[in-house]
Design an enzyme around this catalytic site. Sequence first.
Site, PDB file in Angstrom:
ATOM      1  N   VAL A 224       0.842  -1.210   0.000  1.00  0.00           N
ATOM      2  CA  VAL A 224       0.000   0.000   0.000  1.00  0.00           C
ATOM      3  C   VAL A 224       0.871   1.251   0.000  1.00  0.00           C
ATOM      4  CG1 VAL A 224      -1.695   1.330   1.311  1.00  0.00           C
ATOM      5  CG2 VAL A 224      -1.931  -1.157   1.135  1.00  0.00           C
TER       6      VAL A 224
ATOM      7  N   VAL B   6      10.695   3.939   6.250  1.00  0.00           N
ATOM      8  CA  VAL B   6      10.898   2.529   5.930  1.00  0.00           C
ATOM      9  C   VAL B   6      11.806   1.901   6.983  1.00  0.00           C
ATOM     10  CG1 VAL B   6      10.589   2.864   3.444  1.00  0.00           C
ATOM     11  CG2 VAL B   6      12.872   3.057   4.442  1.00  0.00           C
TER      12      VAL B   6
ATOM     13  N   SER C 279      -8.253  -2.328   9.790  1.00  0.00           N
ATOM     14  CA  SER C 279      -8.699  -3.512   9.052  1.00  0.00           C
ATOM     15  C   SER C 279     -10.185  -3.756   9.292  1.00  0.00           C
ATOM     16  CB  SER C 279      -7.911  -4.745   9.507  1.00  0.00           C
ATOM     17  OG  SER C 279      -8.494  -5.932   8.997  1.00  0.00           O
TER      18      SER C 279
ATOM     19  N   TYR D 246      -4.645 -10.557  15.228  1.00  0.00           N
ATOM     20  CA  TYR D 246      -4.377  -9.405  14.359  1.00  0.00           C
ATOM     21  C   TYR D 246      -5.460  -8.343  14.532  1.00  0.00           C
ATOM     22  CZ  TYR D 246      -4.300  -6.756   9.962  1.00  0.00           C
ATOM     23  OH  TYR D 246      -4.303  -5.761   9.018  1.00  0.00           O
TER      24      TYR D 246
END
Length: 319
Positions: free
Chosen positions: A16, A36, A118, A144
């Site tokens: 993404v 990153v 999510s 999760y």
Amino acid sequence: MKNSRNVLVTGANGFVGTRLLERLRASATLRAFGAVRSISSSDTERLFEVGDIDSRTDWSVALHNQNVVIHAAARVHIMKDTAADSLAAFREVNTAGTLNLARQAAAQGVSRFVFISSIKVNGEQTLQGATFKADDVPEPGDAYAVSKLEAEQGLWQISLETGMEIVVLRPPLVYGPGVKGNFASMVSLVSRGVPLPLGGVKNKRSLLALDNLVDLVTVCVEHPAAANQVFLVCDSEDLSTPELLRRVGVALDKPARLIWVPGGILRLGAFMLGRRAMAQRLMGSLQVDITKARELLGWEPPMSVDEAVLQCCRALRVC
């Protein structure tokens, strides 16, 4: 760049994050930076190396002069998780790591924090004819999803204490160029003409094209009505598993070879093979209501399912 806003994207080299950074860098009003884990010698433009994301990550350099943070980095849902304590592993990255970042962001004057959560926070499936809505009571079904919900809850508390605006997005399965996992496997099976025993499945599932997700995230960076809201996001069309396979076949110009098998036999076979979760994803329904995004933000998914599936298949080099 006059009157530009600085935006930091975490997980900027991920599935993404890569697409999102490309989109933001094309904006005339935004100046995008990426965070990153590690920087390669060929990838240094406006990137910050932050190492592993957890409760101890130092974000001070990356957050300097940023106006908005988009948190796309996460420990993702893992099919065969080898962690000794799965919930603890997810919490360290997705909960503690997120809240550590958010606290440092608020301290450095970041005005808005966009969190990609999510749909699994809402639950694993919807009943026939029902949909998940943004304001439903959460029902996370695995480690999760629990870690994502706990991150959301912590973000609201940080917002209350600091005034930093929070925007939460809950996407379902995202597909597009660079996708891996089950979606890529499905495309490969159709491409190779493998017979699939899913012709009789009568479910409905919401999916999300990568470019549609990126579009809504971009809207949420600046839209005033997005502040302190939860949005569900998906494509404009829900499909059954057989319908999706047929759309993939059209994109590949290779008809999907679907065989009708009674659902009970499929579920029994999946149970015996230890693939119950996969059977649920292939046979169960999961539908998402995006009315809130439409009404508050005036947002519509810009890319159709057919366009997105074709783009994905081309990127996988199977058509």
